[in-house]
Structure formats: structure tokens, C-alpha cells
Enzyme design. Sequence first.
Site, mmCIF file in Angstrom:
data_model
loop_
_atom_site.group_PDB
_atom_site.id
_atom_site.type_symbol
_atom_site.label_atom_id
_atom_site.label_comp_id
_atom_site.label_asym_id
_atom_site.label_seq_id
_atom_site.Cartn_x
_atom_site.Cartn_y
_atom_site.Cartn_z
ATOM 1 N N TYR A 73 5.433 -7.076 -4.709
ATOM 2 C CA TYR A 73 4.469 -6.880 -3.632
ATOM 3 C C TYR A 73 3.461 -8.028 -3.601
ATOM 4 O O TYR A 73 2.671 -8.205 -4.531
ATOM 5 C CB TYR A 73 3.740 -5.545 -3.777
ATOM 6 N N HIS A 93 13.510 -2.120 -9.953
ATOM 7 C CA HIS A 93 13.124 -2.088 -8.531
ATOM 8 C C HIS A 93 14.307 -2.392 -7.602
ATOM 9 O O HIS A 93 14.870 -3.470 -7.660
ATOM 10 C CB HIS A 93 12.007 -3.131 -8.314
HETATM 11 P P1 NAD Z 1 4.249 4.714 4.516
HETATM 12 O O1 NAD Z 1 5.505 4.872 5.296
HETATM 13 O O2 NAD Z 1 3.576 5.970 4.194
HETATM 14 O O3 NAD Z 1 3.120 3.789 5.185
HETATM 15 C C1 NAD Z 1 3.367 2.782 6.072
HETATM 16 C C2 NAD Z 1 2.086 2.286 6.757
HETATM 17 O O4 NAD Z 1 1.202 3.339 7.154
HETATM 18 C C3 NAD Z 1 1.223 1.345 5.916
HETATM 19 O O5 NAD Z 1 1.052 0.194 6.687
HETATM 20 C C4 NAD Z 1 -0.123 2.070 5.768
HETATM 21 O O6 NAD Z 1 -1.210 1.154 5.810
HETATM 22 C C5 NAD Z 1 -0.171 2.959 6.956
HETATM 23 N N1 NAD Z 1 -0.999 4.163 6.775
HETATM 24 C C6 NAD Z 1 -1.295 4.813 5.618
HETATM 25 N N2 NAD Z 1 -2.082 5.891 5.882
HETATM 26 C C7 NAD Z 1 -2.267 5.919 7.212
HETATM 27 C C8 NAD Z 1 -2.992 6.783 8.090
HETATM 28 N N3 NAD Z 1 -3.670 7.841 7.627
HETATM 29 N N4 NAD Z 1 -2.966 6.534 9.419
HETATM 30 C C9 NAD Z 1 -2.275 5.484 9.902
HETATM 31 N N5 NAD Z 1 -1.595 4.604 9.137
HETATM 32 C C10 NAD Z 1 -1.573 4.830 7.799
HETATM 33 O O7 NAD Z 1 4.532 4.092 3.108
HETATM 34 P P2 NAD Z 1 5.022 2.661 2.591
HETATM 35 O O8 NAD Z 1 3.917 1.688 2.731
HETATM 36 O O9 NAD Z 1 6.358 2.330 3.132
HETATM 37 O O10 NAD Z 1 5.248 3.029 1.064
HETATM 38 C C11 NAD Z 1 4.219 3.516 0.247
HETATM 39 C C12 NAD Z 1 4.344 2.972 -1.149
HETATM 40 O O11 NAD Z 1 5.548 3.476 -1.748
HETATM 41 C C13 NAD Z 1 4.425 1.460 -1.293
HETATM 42 O O12 NAD Z 1 3.146 0.876 -1.295
HETATM 43 C C14 NAD Z 1 5.121 1.329 -2.631
HETATM 44 O O13 NAD Z 1 4.176 1.524 -3.663
HETATM 45 C C15 NAD Z 1 6.092 2.509 -2.617
HETATM 46 N N6 NAD Z 1 7.452 2.105 -2.146
HETATM 47 C C16 NAD Z 1 8.366 1.723 -3.076
HETATM 48 C C17 NAD Z 1 9.637 1.316 -2.686
HETATM 49 C C18 NAD Z 1 10.637 0.894 -3.728
HETATM 50 O O14 NAD Z 1 10.376 0.992 -4.909
HETATM 51 N N7 NAD Z 1 11.802 0.420 -3.350
HETATM 52 C C19 NAD Z 1 9.980 1.310 -1.327
HETATM 53 C C20 NAD Z 1 9.035 1.737 -0.397
HETATM 54 C C21 NAD Z 1 7.771 2.141 -0.812
#
Ligand code: NAD
Length: 330
Positions: free
Chosen positions: A56, A119
Site C-alpha cells: 500500500y 498477500h
Molecule cells: P471499501 O470497499 O470499504 O472502501 C472503498 C472506499 O470507500 C475507500 O476509498 C474509502 O475511503 C471509502 N469510504 C470509507 N468509508 C466511507 C463512508 N462512510 N462513506 C463514503 N466512502 C467511504 O474497502 P477497501 O478500501 O477496498 O478495503 C478496505 C481495507 O481492506 C484495505 O485498506 C485493506 O486494508 C484491506 N484489503 C485487503 C486486500 C488484500 O489483502 N488482498 C484487498 C482489499 C482490501
Amino acid sequence: MEYRTLGKTGLSVSVIGFGASPLGDEFRTTTAAERQSAVDAAIDAGINFFDVSPYYGRTLAEQRLGEALGARRSRVVVATKCGRYDVESFDFSAKRITTSIDESLRRLRTDYVDLLQAHDIEFGDYNQIAGETIPALRRIQESGKARFIGITGLPLTMMRRVAENAPVDAFLSYCRYNLLITDLDRLLMPFAQANGIGVINASPLHMGILTERGAPAWHPAPDNVKQAGGRVVELCRRRGVPAGAVALRFCVEHPHIATTLVGLSRPDHVQANVRAIEQPLDPELLREIEAAVGPAANVTWPSGRPENNDYDLGSQAAPGPDTSGGSPGA
Ligand code: NAD
């Protein structure tokens, strides 16, 4: 804040976890002040699980999370990863994993992580992950640099197959359990529960599809999924509730998901999400959401090596709905 135990680890984690990828400016440029406020707001609200990776922001997120946690690191559960370092840069060898944890610990300003995860294992070779990577992670655990180990990825059957041969403590799955898709329950959850493996669910907003802003340009979902997400957002708007709030509560209600990771870098999103999980779901609205999603439900996309995918996805991004109920192609 409600807490649940992550599998057999004994780690007690908040039902909302802090996804730290946005701290690495993965979505937009952030300032040190807002990153600090987001982490402070999360800890104040009782969020105690932080998930990050050297991938990240190409190490930025780890560095910044370490800075923002400071002395409070010992009061929270920190999960990081290894094996993925850039969009196309993967190295799951024992040698790289072993140096990777030392680099992560330096950036995170700590001498141990609570969970170290390989990962996006679908980009690696199955035999190497099961035969070399997981044993290397166990040696790191024995050294005390990681308390527990796990694997992450999009395809679910590969995670199960790896864990059948090389047991792990936790699975991190993303975009496989939310308002648009629930096949985590069919493909991985029964195995995880039977073996006491903790399940971390990421991307409750389907990586942005279930937000007013919509999917980012790089989003890999097929168009029908993005359109279905748009219909859900519009429906929720008409009912006067933010789609993100409904989406998060839906995930948190799953009793066997220990924590749901939301990407966070803004204190107002932290607060909005903590408030969101206090609102019970309206069963009528859920029925309407299901109808609005229609045949776009349970559609995923290819990731990693073809042989590691759950379905025979071919070269197209649109695999069609997962309505078979049978065993996946992989
Ligand atoms: P997500 O789908 O929940 O969020 C996507 C977006 O929504 C982000 O841009 C965030 O800023 C925004 N957001 C958050 N809260 C909000 C709200 N209340 N209103 C409007 N927008 C909002 O999640 P994501 O970012 O895809 O994943 C979350 C976390 O999961 C990542 O940061 C990571 O730590 C983990 N992750 C890991 C993997 C992996 O290991 N392969 C893959 C995906 C995610």
C-alpha cells in the site's frame, strides 16, 4: 464497539477494522494531520484492528501507520502482509518473506506484528505458497516477530486448498461478502469454521462501488456489477440512508466474520462508519436491494494465475452469476 475473537488466536478484534491502504495515498493525496486524526478517531471509537501492507503506497502506508500509532501500538492489533510489493511485483520465497518482516517492523516502529499475511496468494504458485511460504511464516512466528499468520486473496478455493495442507490462523477475503456478493459463505466459511480459522472480510463497499462517488477508474468489476451498485446507492438515497452505512451494517451482522475492514483516512468517515453499525437493517430495504442487484449478484472477476481462480473465468471479466451452488471450477 463490539469485539469478536479471531478464530483460535485469542485476539479480540473490533467488528470494524481500520483498512490502512488509503494512508499510502492509494485513493487520493492525504495530509499528515488528517491521517493522524483518522487514526486517533478510530482508537477513540474503540477500533483496535489495523490492517496494512508494504504494497500500500509502496511502503508509505506502513511508515505512516507506524508514525500515527506511536506509543499506542501496544494497545492495538496490527496486521501486515508480505509477498506483494507492487502491481506486478510478487515474491513469496522464504528468503524474501524473511527479510520483508524485518523491513515492515522497522517501518511500523514495533518489534512484532499480531498477524503476518501472505498477500494475494493467487499471484503465486500453489506449491510454493503451501510448501515454502507458509512454513517460512511459521518460522517467523516462532521467532516472535509475528504472533499469528494468515493468507489473503480474491479467489477463495485456493485459500482453502492451501490451508488444508499448510494450516493458517486467519483468512482475509475481499469483495466476496457484501450487498453485491455472498459466496464467501459457500466457498470458505464452512471450512474456516470447522477448523477455527479466523475470517477477516474486506471491502464492504465493494472497493468504492457502493459509495456516492462510485467505482474508481481502475475497478476490475464487470460493468453490470458497477451498474447494480449504482442502483443500490440510488435506492438507499431515495430511502434517506447512506448506502455505505447499510453496506457496512450488512457485513458486521454476519456472526462468523470477526472484523470487516473499511479503507479509512478521514476522521469523518471513521465516525460515519461507527455510527452506521449502530443502525439496525430494515428487512424491507434489504429485499429491495436484492431485487435491485438482480442477476448481477455473486459476480466476481479473475485475479492472479488462471489456475488459482474459483471459476473458469476465461479471458472475460464477466463470469456470470454464481448460482450453481455446486463446486467451483478450480
Ligand atoms: P471499501 O470497499 O470499504 O472502501 C472503498 C472506499 O470507500 C475507500 O476509498 C474509502 O475511503 C471509502 N469510504 C470509507 N468509508 C466511507 C463512508 N462512510 N462513506 C463514503 N466512502 C467511504 O474497502 P477497501 O478500501 O477496498 O478495503 C478496505 C481495507 O481492506 C484495505 O485498506 C485493506 O486494508 C484491506 N484489503 C485487503 C486486500 C488484500 O489483502 N488482498 C484487498 C482489499 C482490501
